[in-house]
Design an enzyme around this catalytic site. Structure first.
Site, mmCIF file in Angstrom:
data_model
loop_
_atom_site.group_PDB
_atom_site.id
_atom_site.type_symbol
_atom_site.label_atom_id
_atom_site.label_comp_id
_atom_site.label_asym_id
_atom_site.label_seq_id
_atom_site.Cartn_x
_atom_site.Cartn_y
_atom_site.Cartn_z
ATOM 1 N N LYS A 99 22.741 20.131 57.628
ATOM 2 C CA LYS A 99 22.719 21.435 58.287
ATOM 3 C C LYS A 99 22.037 21.228 59.638
ATOM 4 C CE LYS A 99 22.046 26.073 56.761
ATOM 5 N NZ LYS A 99 23.277 26.616 57.296
ATOM 6 N N ARG A 146 16.631 21.064 50.809
ATOM 7 C CA ARG A 146 17.817 20.749 51.625
ATOM 8 C C ARG A 146 17.406 20.462 53.069
ATOM 9 N NH1 ARG A 146 22.795 24.907 51.809
ATOM 10 N NH2 ARG A 146 21.307 26.073 53.081
ATOM 11 N N GLU A 150 35.617 24.683 53.221
ATOM 12 C CA GLU A 150 34.785 25.883 53.105
ATOM 13 C C GLU A 150 35.141 26.781 54.276
ATOM 14 O OE1 GLU A 150 30.657 25.224 53.929
ATOM 15 O OE2 GLU A 150 31.062 23.612 55.320
HETATM 16 N N1 PXG Z 1 28.747 26.535 54.801
HETATM 17 C C1 PXG Z 1 28.165 26.412 56.005
HETATM 18 C C2 PXG Z 1 28.820 25.557 57.026
HETATM 19 C C3 PXG Z 1 26.947 27.054 56.257
HETATM 20 O O1 PXG Z 1 26.351 26.907 57.435
HETATM 21 C C4 PXG Z 1 27.020 27.971 54.015
HETATM 22 C C5 PXG Z 1 28.209 27.286 53.818
HETATM 23 C C6 PXG Z 1 26.424 28.734 52.880
HETATM 24 O O2 PXG Z 1 25.319 28.002 52.325
HETATM 25 P P1 PXG Z 1 24.084 28.736 51.656
HETATM 26 O O3 PXG Z 1 23.152 27.648 51.315
HETATM 27 O O4 PXG Z 1 23.529 29.678 52.689
HETATM 28 O O5 PXG Z 1 24.593 29.457 50.457
HETATM 29 C C7 PXG Z 1 26.359 27.848 55.262
HETATM 30 C C8 PXG Z 1 25.082 28.556 55.566
HETATM 31 C C9 PXG Z 1 25.903 32.864 59.968
HETATM 32 C C10 PXG Z 1 25.307 31.639 59.394
HETATM 33 O O6 PXG Z 1 25.277 33.456 60.841
HETATM 34 C C11 PXG Z 1 25.581 31.245 58.110
HETATM 35 C C12 PXG Z 1 25.043 30.074 57.591
HETATM 36 C C13 PXG Z 1 24.249 29.323 58.392
HETATM 37 C C14 PXG Z 1 23.982 29.726 59.670
HETATM 38 C C15 PXG Z 1 24.512 30.889 60.188
HETATM 39 O O7 PXG Z 1 27.017 33.214 59.558
HETATM 40 N N2 PXG Z 1 25.356 29.740 56.297
#
Ligand code: PXG
Length: 289
Positions: free
Chosen positions: A149, A50, A182
């Site tokens: 991301k 990713r 989301e």
């Molecule tokens: N949506 C968004 C916008 C994200 O940034 C997720 C969903 C979950 O994806 P994964 O691949 O981790 O299952 C993310 C990622 C935080 C934090 O501190 C969380 C994310 C990224 C950066 C910071 O809450 N989650």
């Protein structure tokens, strides 16, 4: 703490990025958040894939291979003597001119932090989270590509502020059409009549690694899945709701905008997903020692 920075493991105090780095000047860069459990990095390949896809989408050339980035990640975790924790891997555009043009930045920078994270207090995993719908929308695909991301997380930060100011810890973000995309850092799932529903990636959800794990687990548990457009209605009438993310893992949601979801308690299927996720996370992954 040892930080991996552009090919070297350095002390935290030496891990510095220039004020001319476009990651700082313009949010021009990409990142990953990755977990490790029990001496193994969870879903490392998927995260690095990713990362490279996010980079490719913004024409950011990562000067290392996929394999090398996986190796550097493992080396960083090993160097910090932790068994369980959280990795923040960041690739910035690098130093350049004062001006947007990314092609004037000769070389990307990468750093890797291996630390710990506690997103939500333990009680919310038992009792469930209250979430709100925020006014800040998920960017349209023609604006900030929601699949990337990127280091440009201000939209999510502002959405998070809305949640916190409303006494909630997470907010549901709608897309420009009003469909649920989301949360600010987590993907969303609901359960209705035994079927698991989650928004389409094309509705603005990040292609979450934990989301993909839940879809795999659903197949193993024999739970039917519907990836489809959801509105707030689908959450209001759901039997159960939960969020997923690398940092959050799997966490139950018991209310939306102060309205009870289902019984107002974490649901039985949600609990099964939490257990199944824990087992998988603690028994699989890439060993880093
Ligand atoms: N949506 C968004 C916008 C994200 O940034 C997720 C969903 C979950 O994806 P994964 O691949 O981790 O299952 C993310 C990622 C935080 C934090 O501190 C969380 C994310 C990224 C950066 C910071 O809450 N989650």
């Amino acid at each position: 703490m040892k930080i991996w920075l552009d090919g070297k493991l350095v002390d935290e105090a030496e891990a510095k990025i220039s004020v001319f780095d476009h990651g700082l000047l313009y949010g021009d860069g990409v990142f990953e958040g990755i977990r490790f459990y029990n001496g193994r990095v969870f879903r490392l390949e998927e995260h690095i894939t990713r990362l490279f896809e996010s980079a490719r989408a913004i024409l950011l050339d990562i000067p290392w291979t996929h394999e090398e980035v996986c190796r550097f990640t493992c080396e960083t975790v090993a160097a910090n003597g932790l068994d369980d924790g959280y990795i923040r891997l960041v690739v910035t555009r690098g130093m350049g001119e004062l001006g947007l043009n990314p092609f004037l930045c000769p070389k990307a920078s990468m750093f890797i932090i291996a630390s710990t994270i506690k997103l939500y207090p333990e009680e919310f995993y038992t009792n469930g989270l209250a979430v709100i719908t925020c006014a800040t929308r998920r960017p349209a695909p023609g604006a900030l590509m929601p699949q990337v991301k990127s280091l440009n997380y201000l939209n999510n930060v502002m959405a998070k502020v809305e949640a916190i100011q409303a006494n909630a810890l997470e907010a549901i973000m709608l897309n420009e059409q009003g469909y649920v995309a989301e949360c600010t850092g987590d993907n969303l799932f609901v359960i209705k009549n035994g079927t698991l529903h989650t928004p389409l990636i094309s509705d603005g959800a990040l292609n979450g690694i934990t989301r993909a794990v839940i879809l795999e687990l659903a197949a193993q548990l024999g739970v039917p899945v519907a990836e489809r457009s959801l509105t707030r209605y689908d959450i209001f009438i759901a039997d159960e709701c939960f969020l997923t993310g690398t940092a959050a893992e799997v966490i139950p949601v018991v209310s939306l905008d102060r309205r009870k979801i289902g019984s107002g308690q974490p649901g039985p299927l949600t609990r099964r997903f939490i257990e199944a996720f824990k087992t998988l996370a603690n028994t699989t992954g890439t060993p880093f020692r």
